[in-house]
Scaffold this active site. Structure first.
Site, PDB file in Angstrom:
ATOM      1  N   LYS A 200      -2.557  -7.753  11.963  1.00 25.95           N
ATOM      2  CA  LYS A 200      -3.887  -7.564  11.375  1.00 25.95           C
ATOM      3  C   LYS A 200      -3.813  -6.543  10.237  1.00 25.95           C
ATOM      4  CE  LYS A 200      -5.145  -4.049  14.829  1.00 25.95           C
ATOM      5  NZ  LYS A 200      -6.115  -3.638  15.853  1.00 25.95           N
TER       6      LYS A 200
ATOM      7  N   TYR B  20      -8.604  16.280 -13.881  1.00 17.02           N
ATOM      8  CA  TYR B  20     -10.040  16.512 -13.805  1.00 17.02           C
ATOM      9  C   TYR B  20     -10.351  17.872 -13.172  1.00 17.02           C
ATOM     10  CZ  TYR B  20     -10.865  11.546 -14.798  1.00 17.02           C
ATOM     11  OH  TYR B  20     -10.913  10.310 -15.388  1.00 17.02           O
TER      12      TYR B  20
END
Length: 813
Positions: free
Chosen positions: A483, A709
């Site tokens: 999965k 940033y």
């Protein structure tokens, strides 16, 4: 060759049970899954810690195999084939290979060492093949099993052999020496690999030197520690950068991107250039040079050939291709033995039903040309290849040997016609000798993505699967969870490998994951663990098997099943024994029984539950209470409904911590991908995924200048900054930035500075020798996903599953 195989087989210590022995045997196999097994195969049923090939003998007989080497004859196989019964099938395989090797008399080069064996072998093959018909170990076949398989490939036309020998502990080299029987020995670099198998480096060297006990000469890098351990009766041929007493004295200097080696060999003085500068490549190249000198090649030939050495790619790689294709890249070699290996790999990794092989002329088979291409044709047919594209003057002559085949005289002709070729929804094996430059074909067919990749080691997945299989009781089945895109590693590719390993079930979370696997050709039963009611029709259409965990879901599924006139459609009943996430609770069991009793539209294939604390031994009482409740409720269901389904409650941690509760099946999850919460067990697992990128740009900044940033990083001194094209959109947590996390560049930590951006991150490479384009490691062996998870106060699952699907997955073996 068939008579030699029979003669070698007759000389092993065995009791023969069967009809009169056949002479038309031409291959040896240890892999029950190979499509190349057939009437002319001798199958050695190896028994290991993790597997027993005797279990597959019945199927092999059905596929035409008639000759087996076994420790016992399975009851349902008696009188159905010919059997050589031995005490130990691995020992018998080694005896067989030793017998076979003794039938040939020509120079054999044996290589051992910690590093560089495969590189030296491939380079020697390149350097010597113009003058010899070389047989060599395919890939890195240097183990107790790999060496015999390599030697068995010798035939009458070969006149030089090059074989690797790798060992990991004491008492292994004696067996390999008897099989290889090298006449020329090469000891490559001695490093730290497999140190744990030896008491000391000295002991490791002594063990490795056993390979050369009967060799005519030993070639090695002269140093005092090895000199002291060499048998004085062995003729040594040594080289050195600083010891003039060595047979060959070498000095070096760098010129642009090459290394110039000055060679002093007796009265001979000459220079050669090699296209490498790193220390390992230089040493490996000198090992090859020493063989050329020993073979008395002239300086001009040595100079011409050594300058043409090239980087060796030692891995088969699986890549995404254009037009929904899957590419298996083996574009650097083309010989008969490696073709057999590549075709087996194709079968284990084929994503699409249609299989295409792009194949160059095949070299150094040791067979006459007509016989060679007849055998290649047999291989192609046995592996059910749909289309062959041949490239080369010779294979073009034999185009009619292959069905659905088109040929080109050279790679340039193929490239020129590429636009007219139809590639789509197929698995393509690209297999070519280096001189054909098939990397051009790989480039044309490969899906173009950015340079960040998650490399998945399929060998490691196989190893980890077998590790956990070895913990299971006989007849306990195994479901493997794929999965979440195979825990971030790639669902379909891993599912193909697991199908090849004959796992019993695959587990996915949602229907769309299962549908994707079914559309990819997966035949193994697939359980959908969290199905939504709206997906039931699709689940039925694609023959998936839903987990039913509540009465509402049960009634919804039964209604659809009745509308579709289904009979005995497989479902799985989930019980809640304390996880309190999904499942039927104890107070709903009677109504569940009432709804299912006498119902023929469905069949309960399994009853399962999920443990909440299987990884935490502090909660043993709770775990045992869960198991007890599961036993009570599942037994009631089985008794009331008169059914005998599979039962399973254990996940990865449970397999190790609760061995007495394996029931009929276990579910393997994160352990397959090399992650365990137990420190000792973690040491025994192999790393599967390595997230890699490259340096896009390097810049120098001064004190007071900032990066990224928000100016989260401000340099206090002159600093060198490298930008890496991977960010939080690729799955890197922003919390891993600002000096907490690091990447590895050439084995050195480079700490992340400033904020991690969406598509980039920046690292401090001050003091690290690196350049733009160099590869970097985000996670893998170091740092591991477990280490990163611990620092980020999360779990390894989150690190793995966060890797974006825009990151290209490259699968290799």
């Amino acid at each position: 060759m068939s008579q030699k195989i029979l003669n070698s087989l007759q000389r092993i210590i065995a009791k023969y049970i069967g009809s009169p022995e056949r002479t038309n045997l031409d291959s040896v196999s240890i892999d029950s899954r190979s499509l190349q097994n057939g009437p002319q195969t001798v199958f050695f049923a190896l028994v290991g810690v993790h597997s027993d090939a005797h279990l597959y003998i019945k199927d092999l007989i059905a596929n035409g195999v008639q000759n087996f080497v076994v420790t016992h004859i399975p009851d349902d196989c008696k009188e159905k084939a010919n059997f050589y019964v031995v005490e130990n099938t691995l020992t018998a395989l080694q005896q067989f290979a030793s017998n076979y090797r003794s039938l040939f008399e020509f120079p054999i080069i044996g290589l051992t060492g910690s590093n560089g064996k495969t590189i030296v072998k491939e380079w020697l093959n390149f350097l010597l093949s113009p003058d010899y018909n070389v047989i060599r170990s395919p890939k890195s076949y240097n183990s107790q099993i790999g060496v015999p398989l390599s030697v068995i490939a010798i035939n009458e036309k070969h006149n030089l052999g090059i074989f690797e020998a790798g060992i990991s502990t004491r008492s292994e080299m004696d067996k390999l020496e008897q099989i290889i029987k090298p006449t020329i020995g090469i000891l490559t670099n001695i490093g730290t690999a497999h140190d744990e198998g030896f008491a000391s480096t000295e002991e490791k060297i002594i063990e490795k030197l056993k390979l050369f006990e009967h060799a005519e000469v030993l070639i090695y890098h002269k140093n005092k520690s090895i000199d002291a351990l060499i048998n004085p009766e062995i003729n040594s041929f040594s080289w050195s950068f600083n010891d003039k007493s060595a047979s060959v004295f070498v000095s070096k200097k760098s010129v642009l991107d090459k290394t110039v080696l000055n060679i002093e060999f007796g009265k001979n003085h000459f220079e050669i250039k090699i296209p490498f500068q790193d220390e390992a490549s230089v040493e490996n190249a000198i090992s090859c040079l020493m063989v050329l000198l020993y073979f008395e090649y002239d300086a001009a030939t040595i100079q011409n050939r050594m300058e043409l050495l090239y980087p060796v790619e030692m891995r088969l790689k699986v890549k995404n291709g254009i037009n929904n294709c899957s590419i298996i890249d083996d574009s650097y070699s083309s010989d008969f033995q490696s073709l057999k290996i590549a075709l087996d790999f194709l079968e284990s990794q084929k994503q699409y039903k249609k299989k295409t092989v792009i194949l160059s002329d095949i070299f150094q088979s040791g067979l006459a040309t007509e016989a060679l291409y007849a055998k290649v044709s047999e291989l192609i047919i046995s592996n059910k290849i749909d289309r062959v594209i041949g490239i080369g003057e010779t294979i073009s002559v034999f185009e009619n040997e292959f069905d659905n085949c088109v040929t080109f005289k050279n790679t340039a002709a193929f490239v020129a016609d590429f636009e007219n070729m139809d590639f789509g929804n197929e698995t393509i094996l690209i297999k070519g000798a280096r001189s054909f430059q098939f990397e051009e074909i790989v480039y044309l067919l490969e899906e173009k993505t950015h340079e960040t990749v998650l490399e998945i080691n399929l060998n490691a997945i196989s190893y980890n699967l077998n590790f956990f299989k070895s913990k299971l009781k006989p007849k306990v089945k195994i479901m493997v969870m794929v999965k979440a895109f195979g825990y971030g590693n790639g669902g379909l590719e891993i599912a193909k490998l697991l199908e090849y390993h004959k796992v019993d079930y695959l587990g996915v979370a949602f229907a769309d994951e299962g549908i994707s696997l079914k559309n990819g050709g997966i035949q193994v039963p697939i359980m959908v663990l969290n199905p939504e009611n709206t997906s039931f029709s699709a689940i039925i259409q694609h023959q998936l098997e839903p987990e039913i965990y509540c009465l509402k879901g049960l009634y919804a599924f039964l209604k659809i099943a009745k509308q579709k006139n289904l009979e005995y459609f497989p479902i799985h009943i989930k019980l809640d024994t304390g996880m309190h996430r999904l499942g039927f609770e104890e107070n709903t069991i009677d109504e569940l029984i009432a709804a299912l009793k006498g119902n023929t539209t469905i069949q309960i294939k399994s009853i399962l539950s999920h443990m909440a604390t299987s990884d935490d031994l502090e909660h043993m009482d709770f775990a045992h209470a869960q198991i007890a409740l599961f036993e009570k409720l599942s037994s009631k269901l089985m008794s009331e409904l008169q059914i005998n389904p599979l039962r399973h409650i254990l996940n990865t941690s449970g397999i190790s911590n609760f061995p007495d509760s394996q029931y009929d099946m276990v579910r393997l999850g994160i352990g397959l991908y090399g992650v365990s919460n137990d420190a000792e067990e973690q040491k025994q697992l192999e790393n599967v995924g390595s997230l890699k990128s490259v340096i896009s740009q390097i810049r120098a900044i001064g004190p007071g200048e900032s990066v990224g940033y928000g100016r989260r990083f401000v340099a206090e001194k002159p600093t060198k900054i490298a930008t890496i094209p991977i960010g939080y959109a690729d799955g890197i947590s922003r919390g891993w930035g600002n000096g907490l996390g690091f990447v590895m560049i050439k084995g050195t930590k480079a700490y992340i500075v400033g904020s991690i951006c969406m598509d980039m991150l920046m690292v401090d490479v001050t003091g690290i020798e690196c350049k733009e384009g160099d590869s970097i490691l985000i996670f893998g062996e170091n740092p591991t996903v477990s280490f990163i998870a611990e620092k980020l106060n999360t779990i390894p699952y989150e690190i793995l599953t966060s890797v974006s699907q825009r990151v290209k997955r490259v699968f290799y073996r």
